[in-house]
Design an enzyme around this catalytic site. Structure first.
Site, short mmCIF file in Angstrom:
data_model
loop_
_atom_site.label_atom_id
_atom_site.label_comp_id
_atom_site.label_asym_id
_atom_site.label_seq_id
_atom_site.Cartn_x
_atom_site.Cartn_y
_atom_site.Cartn_z
N GLN A 1 -2.06 6.86 1.63
CA GLN A 1 -1.73 8.02 2.46
C GLN A 1 -0.85 7.63 3.66
O GLN A 1 0.04 8.40 4.04
CB GLN A 1 -2.97 8.84 2.86
CG GLN A 1 -4.08 8.09 3.54
CD GLN A 1 -4.90 9.00 4.45
OE1 GLN A 1 -4.67 10.21 4.50
NE2 GLN A 1 -5.84 8.43 5.17
N GLY B 1 0.83 -1.20 0.00
CA GLY B 1 0.00 0.00 0.00
C GLY B 1 0.86 1.24 0.00
O GLY B 1 0.49 2.29 0.53
N HIS C 1 -8.14 -4.22 17.47
CA HIS C 1 -8.06 -2.82 17.00
C HIS C 1 -9.41 -2.50 16.37
O HIS C 1 -9.58 -2.58 15.15
CB HIS C 1 -6.93 -2.63 15.99
CG HIS C 1 -7.03 -1.32 15.27
ND1 HIS C 1 -6.81 -0.12 15.88
CD2 HIS C 1 -7.40 -1.03 14.00
CE1 HIS C 1 -7.02 0.85 15.02
NE2 HIS C 1 -7.38 0.34 13.87
N ARG D 1 -13.69 -0.82 3.93
CA ARG D 1 -15.12 -1.11 3.91
C ARG D 1 -15.82 -0.02 3.11
O ARG D 1 -15.62 1.17 3.34
CB ARG D 1 -15.67 -1.13 5.33
CG ARG D 1 -17.10 -1.66 5.41
CD ARG D 1 -17.67 -1.44 6.80
NE ARG D 1 -17.12 -2.36 7.77
CZ ARG D 1 -17.77 -3.44 8.23
NH1 ARG D 1 -18.97 -3.72 7.81
NH2 ARG D 1 -17.21 -4.22 9.14
N ARG E 1 -2.80 7.14 21.40
CA ARG E 1 -3.98 7.99 21.62
C ARG E 1 -4.36 7.98 23.10
O ARG E 1 -4.68 9.03 23.69
CB ARG E 1 -5.15 7.46 20.80
CG ARG E 1 -5.02 7.73 19.30
CD ARG E 1 -6.02 6.89 18.51
NE ARG E 1 -6.09 7.31 17.11
CZ ARG E 1 -6.68 6.61 16.16
NH1 ARG E 1 -7.28 5.44 16.45
NH2 ARG E 1 -6.70 7.05 14.92
N ASP F 1 -3.64 3.17 18.97
CA ASP F 1 -4.59 3.24 20.08
C ASP F 1 -3.85 3.53 21.39
O ASP F 1 -4.29 4.33 22.21
CB ASP F 1 -5.35 1.91 20.18
CG ASP F 1 -5.95 1.51 18.84
OD1 ASP F 1 -6.76 2.28 18.31
OD2 ASP F 1 -5.57 0.45 18.30
P1 NAX Z 1 -5.17 4.35 1.32
O1 NAX Z 1 -6.43 3.92 0.66
O2 NAX Z 1 -4.71 5.74 1.22
O3 NAX Z 1 -3.97 3.43 0.78
C1 NAX Z 1 -4.06 2.04 0.68
C2 NAX Z 1 -3.17 1.62 -0.45
O4 NAX Z 1 -3.13 0.20 -0.44
C3 NAX Z 1 -3.65 2.06 -1.83
O5 NAX Z 1 -2.62 2.75 -2.50
C4 NAX Z 1 -3.99 0.74 -2.52
O6 NAX Z 1 -3.71 0.79 -3.91
C5 NAX Z 1 -3.06 -0.21 -1.79
N1 NAX Z 1 -3.45 -1.62 -1.91
C6 NAX Z 1 -4.69 -2.15 -1.96
N2 NAX Z 1 -4.62 -3.48 -2.14
C7 NAX Z 1 -3.31 -3.81 -2.18
C8 NAX Z 1 -2.61 -5.02 -2.35
N3 NAX Z 1 -3.26 -6.19 -2.54
N4 NAX Z 1 -1.27 -4.99 -2.35
C9 NAX Z 1 -0.61 -3.83 -2.20
N5 NAX Z 1 -1.22 -2.64 -2.05
C10 NAX Z 1 -2.55 -2.63 -2.02
O7 NAX Z 1 -5.31 3.87 2.85
P2 NAX Z 1 -4.47 4.36 4.11
O8 NAX Z 1 -5.10 5.56 4.68
O9 NAX Z 1 -3.03 4.41 3.75
O10 NAX Z 1 -4.77 3.17 5.13
C11 NAX Z 1 -4.29 1.87 4.91
C12 NAX Z 1 -4.92 0.88 5.87
O11 NAX Z 1 -4.57 1.21 7.22
C13 NAX Z 1 -6.44 0.85 5.84
O12 NAX Z 1 -6.87 -0.49 5.86
C14 NAX Z 1 -6.82 1.51 7.15
O13 NAX Z 1 -8.09 1.07 7.62
C15 NAX Z 1 -5.72 1.06 8.05
N6 NAX Z 1 -5.51 1.79 9.30
C16 NAX Z 1 -5.13 1.09 10.39
C17 NAX Z 1 -4.87 1.68 11.61
C18 NAX Z 1 -4.44 0.88 12.79
O14 NAX Z 1 -4.32 1.48 13.86
N7 NAX Z 1 -4.21 -0.42 12.73
C19 NAX Z 1 -5.04 3.14 11.77
C20 NAX Z 1 -5.01 3.90 10.48
C21 NAX Z 1 -5.71 3.23 9.33
O15 NAX Z 1 -7.09 3.46 9.46
#
Ligand code: NAX
Length: 328
Positions: free
Chosen positions: A15, A11, A187, A92, A162, A159
């Protein structure tokens, strides 16, 4: 000179990836004297954006950054990986049921787990950030039978951080005054931030605060719903703070916890504190020489027991759901 450590980030064009990669390249993930090779994994349509980020990494001229490779093939991206940060996940979307979400993520984390199994270095450490992080970590772990299960972890450090700040604000101190805070469970909104063993300047935090109503009605929901509050304020989900927590998680795992303190990590349960063995649940851990251990012997009061059990129950349901989908 040290051999560079291979760090794979999935990913990478997202962001969190944008906030994370520059800090890894600057030495904040592993240490100021550890050179790194970055391996960026993205889906094919996002490869160009990942290349853009790589151009900016080049333009930063980080002395510790020895190479960048970009791929849409997990078998390439995880080849020789020492550290893997699994950030990319399927979010989701409107009208999506939990089963659909778990299935979509299974399609990502199962093949990535297999690629880690087949190609990563023997000392691989995996952190899953992409949600649902605990269960995605379980899926990847189950697909990697040759890798010790404890190398698969899920991020609850955001978490934890925070909760540190919310507690510090309540007590009128700064975060460095606080030790031994714990996030238990999943989480998700059921997570349990526990201050009963925490210390504020060496004194028991629950006693210092002395306000169980605040704990139940303010602190716990504020920490658990902070992600939604960030989206509401920023118009986008937590990114820099999530990247920061990922840095903290891996740095702690590699370099250890401070004497007298601990951290929170989502890790495969060994049955401690009544959490069924194998579930990837958050625990208080100490780390020494790159190996974490669950802090043992903490007394769990009724208030905490009920909340830990509720979050662990949710993890059990997620596990049952991915099992019935054939993902583990
Ligand atoms: P973004 O949607 O900005 O970026 C995700 C990236 O992953 C995209 O560029 C997409 O092309 C890529 N991607 C999708 N499928 C893929 C695959 N099979 N192989 C490689 N890359 C792939 O999301 P972002 O804001 O960066 O968040 C990423 C993840 O972190 C989300 O699932 C989000 O829910 C999770 N989070 C987890 C947190 C935690 O505390 N554990 C907190 C922050 C965040 O919400």
């Amino acid at each position: 000179t040290r051999t560079p450590v291979n760090v794979t980030v999935t990913g990478a064009a997202g962001q969190i990836g944008y906030a994370l990669l520059f800090r890894i390249a600057s030495g904040q993930l592993l240490g100021p004297d550890v050179p790194v090779n970055l391996r960026l994994l993205e889906i094919t349509p996002a490869l160009k954006a990942a290349e853009g980020t790589a151009m900016e990494l080049d333009d930063s001229a980080f002395p510790l950054l020895k190479g960048i490779e970009i791929s849409d093939d997990p078998n390439v991206a995880f080849d020789g990986a020492n550290v893997a940060l699994l950030v990319g996940a399927r979010p989701r979307t409107k009208g999506m049921e939990r089963g659909d979400l778990l299935e979509a993520n299974g399609g990502i984390f199962k093949p990535q787990g297999k690629a880690i199994n087949d190609h990563a270095a023997d000392d691989i450490k995996v952190l899953v950030v992409g949600n649902p992080a605990n269960t995605n970590a379980l899926i990847a772990q189950a697909a990697a039978p040759d890798v010790p299960a404890e190398r698969f972890t899920a991020m609850t450090r955001l978490d934890h951080n925070r909760a540190l700040t919310q507690l510090a604000k309540k007590a009128g101190v700064t975060v460095d005054a606080i030790k031994r805070l714990t996030i238990w469970g999943n989480h998700s909104a059921t997570q349990y931030p526990d201050i009963f063993h925490a210390e504020i300047n060496g004194k028991n935090a629950a006693e210092v605060v002395g306000d169980e109503k605040w704990l139940a009605e303010d602190f716990i929901p504020t920490v658990a719903k902070r992600g939604a509050a960030i989206i509401e304020a920023r118009g986008a989900s937590s990114a820099a703070s999530a990247a920061n927590a990922a840095i903290d998680h891996v740095y702690t795992w590699v370099n250890g916890t401070a004497e007298g303190d601990w951290a929170s990590m989502g890790i495969p349960s060994d049955g401690s504190y009544g959490v069924p063995e194998g579930l990837i649940s958050s625990f208080p851990v100490t780390v020494k020489d790159g190996v974490y251990s669950i802090v043992q012997g903490l007394e769990i009061n009724d208030f905490s027991r009920a909340r830990i059990d509720a979050s662990v129950k949710e993890l059990g349901e997620e596990r049952d759901a991915v099992r019935s989908l054939g993902l583990i």
